[in-house]
Motif scaffolding. Structure first.
Motif, mmCIF file in Angstrom:
data_model
loop_
_atom_site.group_PDB
_atom_site.id
_atom_site.type_symbol
_atom_site.label_atom_id
_atom_site.label_comp_id
_atom_site.label_asym_id
_atom_site.label_seq_id
_atom_site.Cartn_x
_atom_site.Cartn_y
_atom_site.Cartn_z
ATOM 1 N N ILE A 189 0.841 -1.203 0.000
ATOM 2 C CA ILE A 189 0.000 0.000 0.000
ATOM 3 C C ILE A 189 0.873 1.249 0.000
ATOM 4 N N VAL A 190 1.881 1.262 0.867
ATOM 5 C CA VAL A 190 2.783 2.411 0.952
ATOM 6 C C VAL A 190 3.504 2.629 -0.374
ATOM 7 N N ALA A 191 3.954 1.551 -1.007
ATOM 8 C CA ALA A 191 4.672 1.674 -2.277
ATOM 9 C C ALA A 191 3.773 2.273 -3.355
ATOM 10 N N ARG A 192 2.518 1.839 -3.406
ATOM 11 C CA ARG A 192 1.587 2.396 -4.410
ATOM 12 C C ARG A 192 1.354 3.884 -4.153
ATOM 13 N N LEU A 193 1.201 4.261 -2.895
ATOM 14 C CA LEU A 193 0.976 5.674 -2.568
ATOM 15 C C LEU A 193 2.190 6.520 -2.931
ATOM 16 N N ASP A 194 3.383 6.015 -2.671
ATOM 17 C CA ASP A 194 4.593 6.769 -2.996
ATOM 18 C C ASP A 194 4.761 6.920 -4.504
ATOM 19 N N LEU A 195 4.439 5.861 -5.258
ATOM 20 C CA LEU A 195 4.531 5.949 -6.715
ATOM 21 C C LEU A 195 3.524 6.953 -7.254
ATOM 22 N N LEU A 196 2.311 6.937 -6.721
ATOM 23 C CA LEU A 196 1.301 7.899 -7.161
ATOM 24 C C LEU A 196 1.735 9.321 -6.823
ATOM 25 N N THR A 197 2.337 9.509 -5.656
ATOM 26 C CA THR A 197 2.838 10.837 -5.278
ATOM 27 C C THR A 197 3.827 11.355 -6.314
ATOM 28 N N GLN A 198 4.766 10.503 -6.739
ATOM 29 C CA GLN A 198 5.749 10.899 -7.736
ATOM 30 C C GLN A 198 5.089 11.235 -9.065
ATOM 31 N N MET A 199 4.103 10.436 -9.455
ATOM 32 C CA MET A 199 3.397 10.691 -10.714
ATOM 33 C C MET A 199 2.642 12.014 -10.666
ATOM 34 N N LEU A 200 2.010 12.293 -9.531
ATOM 35 C CA LEU A 200 1.265 13.546 -9.394
ATOM 36 C C LEU A 200 2.209 14.741 -9.401
ATOM 37 N N ASP A 201 3.344 14.612 -8.708
ATOM 38 C CA ASP A 201 4.332 15.692 -8.707
ATOM 39 C C ASP A 201 4.805 15.998 -10.124
ATOM 40 N N GLU A 202 5.081 14.938 -10.885
ATOM 41 C CA GLU A 202 5.556 15.125 -12.255
ATOM 42 C C GLU A 202 4.463 15.721 -13.132
ATOM 43 N N ARG A 203 3.229 15.294 -12.903
ATOM 44 C CA ARG A 203 2.112 15.825 -13.705
ATOM 45 C C ARG A 203 1.991 17.324 -13.522
ATOM 46 N N TYR A 204 1.985 17.787 -12.272
ATOM 47 C CA TYR A 204 1.805 19.207 -12.022
ATOM 48 C C TYR A 204 3.057 20.003 -12.378
ATOM 49 N N ARG A 205 4.225 19.353 -12.274
ATOM 50 C CA ARG A 205 5.458 20.019 -12.681
ATOM 51 C C ARG A 205 5.443 20.266 -14.186
ATOM 52 N N ARG A 206 4.980 19.271 -14.956
ATOM 53 C CA ARG A 206 4.927 19.429 -16.401
ATOM 54 C C ARG A 206 3.924 20.501 -16.811
ATOM 55 N N ILE A 207 2.800 20.560 -16.099
ATOM 56 C CA ILE A 207 1.823 21.611 -16.409
ATOM 57 C C ILE A 207 2.458 22.983 -16.233
ATOM 58 N N GLY A 208 3.205 23.148 -15.122
ATOM 59 C CA GLY A 208 3.880 24.418 -14.868
ATOM 60 C C GLY A 208 4.951 24.714 -15.900
ATOM 61 N N LEU A 209 5.731 23.687 -16.274
ATOM 62 C CA LEU A 209 6.774 23.884 -17.273
ATOM 63 C C LEU A 209 6.193 24.231 -18.633
ATOM 64 N N ASN A 210 5.129 23.546 -19.005
ATOM 65 C CA ASN A 210 4.510 23.828 -20.298
ATOM 66 C C ASN A 210 4.000 25.263 -20.367
ATOM 67 N N TYR A 211 3.431 25.730 -19.242
ATOM 68 C CA TYR A 211 2.940 27.106 -19.208
ATOM 69 C C TYR A 211 4.110 28.090 -19.301
ATOM 70 N N ALA A 212 5.187 27.789 -18.537
ATOM 71 C CA ALA A 212 6.359 28.668 -18.552
ATOM 72 C C ALA A 212 6.988 28.706 -19.943
ATOM 73 N N GLN A 213 7.041 27.556 -20.627
ATOM 74 C CA GLN A 213 7.602 27.498 -21.968
ATOM 75 C C GLN A 213 6.774 28.314 -22.951
ATOM 76 N N SER A 214 5.452 28.271 -22.771
ATOM 77 C CA SER A 214 4.585 29.039 -23.675
ATOM 78 C C SER A 214 4.815 30.535 -23.509
ATOM 79 N N LEU A 215 5.086 30.982 -22.261
ATOM 80 C CA LEU A 215 5.394 32.390 -22.031
ATOM 81 C C LEU A 215 6.749 32.756 -22.619
ATOM 82 N N LEU A 216 7.716 31.849 -22.415
ATOM 83 C CA LEU A 216 9.071 32.106 -22.904
ATOM 84 C C LEU A 216 9.103 32.229 -24.421
#
Length: 212
Positions: free
Chosen positions: A177-204
Motif C-alpha cells: 500500500i505504501v509503495a503504491r501511494l509513494d509511486l502515485l505521489t511521484q506521478m502527481l508531482d511530475e504531472r503538475y510540474r509538467r503543467i507548470g513547465l509547459n505554461y512557462a515554456q509558452s510564455l518564454l
C-alpha cells in the motif's frame, strides 16, 4: 491492442493516464486493506464479536461498505480517518479493534485522495496528502506491532516471529500500500510540474495558448 481497447469502460475516455493510475491504485489499496482485515480477524477471532456480529464475514462486509460509501461508524463515535485511527490504537478503545483499525485507514485513504475512489480529468489530488497518508500507514503499522494493553498483551496480533517460524505477511501487504501511494505521489508531482513547465515554456516562446 484492439482487444484491450474494446475492454475499456466509457468513463475511461474522461481519464488521463494519471487519473487511471490513481483509480487503479485506490482499487488495489482497498483490496489490500480488505485482505489485511480478513487476516487480522483470523489472528484475532474474538474481535468481530465485540460489535455483535455473528461471523467475521458480516463484520468485514459492513466495514467495506462504510469505507466505500464514506459512512461514519456510530461505534467509533462518528470519528473518521486520523481521529478514528488514534482512537482505534488507544488502550481506552472498547469494541472491534480490527474493524475500527481497518475502517480508520480506509477512510484516511479516501480523505487523502479528495474524498473520491475514482478520478477524472476535472479532479485534483494533492500529492502531499497522498504522501502523508503513506507515512501515516507506516506509523500505524509500527504501532500495530508494538501497542500493548494493560495486561501486557498486544492490542492486536499481526506479524509473528517465533521459534516455530515467522509470519510477516501483514508488514508485506502494508508495504505494498505504501509503495503504491509513494509511486502515485511521484506521478502527481511530475504531472503538475509538467503543467507548470509547459505554461512557462509558452510564455518564454511567446506562444498563445490554444482555446479550442
Amino acid at each position: 491492442m484492439v482487444h484491450q481497447f474494446s475492454n475499456g469502460k466509457p468513463q475511461e475516455f474522461f481519464q488521463t493516464s494519471v487519473d487511471r493510475m490513481a483509480t487503479l491504485s485506490m482499487r488495489d489499496n482497498l483490496q489490500s486493506l480488505y485482505l489485511l482485515m480478513n487476516k487480522l480477524y483470523l489472528r484475532n477471532p474474538n474481535q468481530w464479536r465485540e460489535w455483535g456480529y455473528t461471523d467475521a464475514s458480516s463484520a468485514a462486509r459492513d466495514i467495506r461498505q462504510a469505507i466505500e460509501q464514506q459512512k461514519a461508524l456510530p461505534a467509533l463515535g462518528n470519528r473518521r480517518d486520523l481521529a478514528a485511527l488514534s482512537y482505534a490504537l488507544s488502550p481506552e478503545f472498547r469494541g472491534d479493534r480490527v474493524g475500527a483499525f481497518i475502517y480508520a485507514i480506509g477512510s484516511m485513504l479516501v480523505t487523502a485522495h479528495g474524498g473520491r475512489t475514482e478520478f477524472f480529468m476535472t479532479d485534483t489530488i494533492d500529492p502531499q496528502f497522498v504522501s502523508n497518508a503513506a507515512r501515516n500507514i507506516e506509523k500505524a503499522t509500527w504501532m500495530l506491532s508494538q501497542r500493548q494493553g494493560a495486561n501486557g498483551e498486544l492490542l492486536l496480533f499481526s506479524n509473528e516471529i517465533s521459534e516455530e517460524g515467522s509470519n510477516l505477511s501483514f508488514a508485506v501487504e502494508f508495504g505494498k500500500i505504501v509503495a503504491r501511494l509513494d509511486l502515485l505521489t511521484q506521478m502527481l508531482d511530475e504531472r503538475y510540474r509538467r503543467i507548470g513547465l509547459n505554461y512557462a515554456q509558452s510564455l518564454l516562446l511567446m506562444n498563445f495558448l490554444p482555446v479550442q
